[in-house]
Design a protein around this motif. Structure first.
Motif, PDB file in Angstrom:
ATOM      1  N   PRO A  58       8.583  -2.018   5.066  1.00  4.66           N
ATOM      2  CA  PRO A  58       7.506  -1.835   4.028  1.00  4.66           C
ATOM      3  C   PRO A  58       6.263  -2.336   4.706  1.00  4.66           C
ATOM      4  O   PRO A  58       5.930  -3.333   5.131  1.00  4.66           O
ATOM      5  CB  PRO A  58       7.907  -2.665   2.837  1.00  4.66           C
ATOM      6  N   ARG A  99       5.989  -3.332  -8.539  1.00 10.48           N
ATOM      7  CA  ARG A  99       5.021  -2.413  -7.703  1.00 10.48           C
ATOM      8  C   ARG A  99       4.314  -1.526  -8.646  1.00 10.48           C
ATOM      9  O   ARG A  99       3.083  -1.267  -8.079  1.00 10.48           O
ATOM     10  CB  ARG A  99       6.065  -1.619  -6.681  1.00 10.48           C
ATOM     11  N   ARG A 100       4.723  -1.134  -9.649  1.00 13.27           N
ATOM     12  CA  ARG A 100       3.924   0.022 -10.354  1.00 13.27           C
ATOM     13  C   ARG A 100       2.791  -0.365 -10.962  1.00 13.27           C
ATOM     14  O   ARG A 100       1.703  -0.152 -10.608  1.00 13.27           O
ATOM     15  CB  ARG A 100       4.813   0.717 -11.646  1.00 13.27           C
ATOM     16  N   ALA A 109       0.290  -1.696  -8.559  1.00 16.59           N
ATOM     17  CA  ALA A 109      -0.594  -0.508  -7.928  1.00 16.59           C
ATOM     18  C   ALA A 109      -1.677  -0.104  -8.817  1.00 16.59           C
ATOM     19  O   ALA A 109      -2.644   0.167  -8.307  1.00 16.59           O
ATOM     20  CB  ALA A 109       0.176   0.630  -7.611  1.00 16.59           C
ATOM     21  N   ARG A 140      -2.210   4.249  -0.509  1.00 13.86           N
ATOM     22  CA  ARG A 140      -1.080   3.370  -0.636  1.00 13.86           C
ATOM     23  C   ARG A 140      -0.479   3.201  -2.031  1.00 13.86           C
ATOM     24  O   ARG A 140       0.700   3.319  -2.466  1.00 13.86           O
ATOM     25  CB  ARG A 140      -1.139   2.060   0.336  1.00 13.86           C
ATOM     26  N   GLU A 141      -1.504   2.951  -2.976  1.00 11.76           N
ATOM     27  CA  GLU A 141      -1.111   2.709  -4.413  1.00 11.76           C
ATOM     28  C   GLU A 141      -0.810   4.058  -4.869  1.00 11.76           C
ATOM     29  O   GLU A 141       0.131   4.083  -5.832  1.00 11.76           O
ATOM     30  CB  GLU A 141      -2.292   1.999  -4.940  1.00 11.76           C
ATOM     31  N   GLU A 174       0.799   6.408  -3.563  1.00 14.70           N
ATOM     32  CA  GLU A 174       2.015   6.757  -3.035  1.00 14.70           C
ATOM     33  C   GLU A 174       3.145   5.875  -3.855  1.00 14.70           C
ATOM     34  O   GLU A 174       4.249   6.434  -4.230  1.00 14.70           O
ATOM     35  CB  GLU A 174       2.209   6.269  -1.729  1.00 14.70           C
ATOM     36  N   VAL A 175       2.931   4.779  -4.084  1.00 14.48           N
ATOM     37  CA  VAL A 175       3.881   3.869  -4.982  1.00 14.48           C
ATOM     38  C   VAL A 175       3.700   4.693  -6.504  1.00 14.48           C
ATOM     39  O   VAL A 175       4.872   4.787  -7.108  1.00 14.48           O
ATOM     40  CB  VAL A 175       2.984   2.637  -5.268  1.00 14.48           C
TER      41      VAL A 175
END
Length: 432
Positions: free
Chosen positions: A84, A126-127, A130, A258-259, A261-262
């Protein structure tokens, strides 16, 4: 002394020994190799321990590490595209600060009510992490847009003596010996005054609506940015709104790959947000509803379903202008071509997300504005200062408001605005 670094900066320390402060995000074991995922707020780092390479007393600490245990890890930074973030840490030492017991949010599925009840902890996942990183960048893009174009930030008051858009949606409180005060629905009236002093201004802050609405687009406390420009008429303010939305979407796309993608957000629709945007009249919009089988009565304002149907006809945000004056606020100027319409506009986001901007040209004539205030049964003494603006050098002027949470929900592709703000306030939620 080892350098103390953030995970987001690890690319500068490949091959070097560093120290990371953070929390255990997850862990897994594969025979003689153990992996600990550590987060520090800037990213998630895979930390590796190998039997025979890692000191035994450090290797054994793996067993006491629980989800969200706080710790300090030190080791050598290696580049690894499979990990990661593209880097991993080969652990040399672990210092446990606090062992978390029975952390309630586990990798299994949880219902949204459970997660909202634990919002103070869910922010670590993570969600939401982001989404709120994207919110941060959206807010910065908003400020950068106006600051770079000579606008002056004016902080409008949150406690106000009167309503600007109808008394039924106000939060009321006692204000010492002066009677009632209300939480602001909008800073607009105040930035109108400031526009007469500075020319181009904006306010940016929390606003409050006491609407008993349970839709996926409504919060009782939300953030709004409101520019106001002296000498702008309806056409100029619609142009500004287009330029603004194009800019903030492009900036967020550029800074948040990147966010996205999350969130598994397909950004192709956002890449199409390039001026010019389609513009249709209220009457055009009514025809769209009729063609799509919606039983809509002319003269009403559009509801959520109506906005969704209209916006789904376009790949870009669509501007709907010249609404019937009867459904708009008292301060909106009437169309000189037909007094039954207001020089107003809404911008509806594509993909069915509905209104993100509402704006208008303001009434700049004293007698006309006084008449409107009386027609709406508003207290004249609460608006005496606002009427003054039409007595001393009045000019045409216009502005709009953009709701941050609705805009962010669209940009992130979220189902509900409750995920767009750190601690949402809704009619059935005021905790945590």
């Amino acid at each position: 002394m080892l350098p103390e670094v953030y995970i987001e900066n690890l690319s500068q320390y490949v091959g070097k020994e560093v120290k990371i402060y953070g929390w255990v995000y997850n862990k897994r074991s594969s025979g003689k190799i153990r992996f600990v995922l550590v987060r520090d707020g800037t990213g998630i780092l895979q930390c590796v321990m190998a039997k025979g390479e890692t000191p035994d007393e450090v290797f054994d600490k793996y067993d006491v590490l629980t989800q969200e245990t706080s710790l300090i890890v030190s080791g050598i930074v290696n580049e690894d595209k499979r990990a990661p973030g593209g880097y991993e840490l080969h652990i040399k030492d672990i210092q446990v600060i606090h062992i978390a017991q029975d952390y309630p949010i586990t990798p299994k599925e949880h219902g949204i009510d459970f997660l909202m009840d634990h919002r103070h902890l869910w922010l670590r996942s993570r969600r939401p992490h982001a989404v709120l990183k994207i919110r941060h960048r959206l807010v910065k893009a908003i400020r950068d847009f106006f600051d770079s174009r000579g606008f002056v930030l004016i902080d409008a008051p949150i406690l106000t003596p009167a309503s600007c858009e109808g008394t039924t949606t106000l939060f009321e409180t006692d204000y010492f010996d002066l009677g009632k005060a209300y939480l602001s629905q909008s800073g607009q009236l105040y930035v109108e005054a400031a526009a007469m002093a500075f020319g181009k201004v904006y306010c940016f802050g929390p606003t409050f609506r006491a609407e008993k609405s349970k839709t996926r687009r409504h919060l009782t406390e939300f953030w709004m940015v409101e520019p106001e420009v002296a000498f702008y008429e309806l056409e100029e303010i619609m142009n500004l709104a287009e330029e603004f939305v194009e800019y903030i979407v492009a900036r967020v796309l550029e800074t948040s790959k990147r966010e996205f993608e999350v969130l598994e957000r397909n950004t192709e629709p956002l890449e199409k947000i390039i001026r010019p945007f389609p513009r249709i009249s209220y009457n055009d919009a009514v025809e769209i509803l009729k063609k799509n089988g919606i039983n809509f009565q002319w003269g009403n304002d559009f509801g959520n379903t109506d906005e969704t149907v209209i916006s789904q006809q376009f790949e870009k945000p669509v501007i709907v202008h010249r609404y019937p004056a009867a459904v708009k606020a008292f301060y909106m100027k009437r169309d000189p071509q037909d007094e039954t319409y207001a020089l107003s506009f809404d911008m509806l986001a594509p993909e069915g997300y509905g209104e993100i901007i509402g704006g208008s040209q303001r009434e700049d004539d004293y007698e006309t504005l006084l008449k409107r205030i009386k027609e709406h049964n508003l207290p004249i003494d609460a608006f005496d200062w606002y009427l003054d603006l039409r007595k001393y050098g009045s000019v045409p002027h216009s502005g709009f408001g953009l709701g941050v949470e609705r805009t962010l929900a669209w940009i992130c592709g979220l189902d509900h605005v409750r995920e767009t703000i750190p601690f949402p306030r809704m009619i059935y939620r005021i905790k945590p």
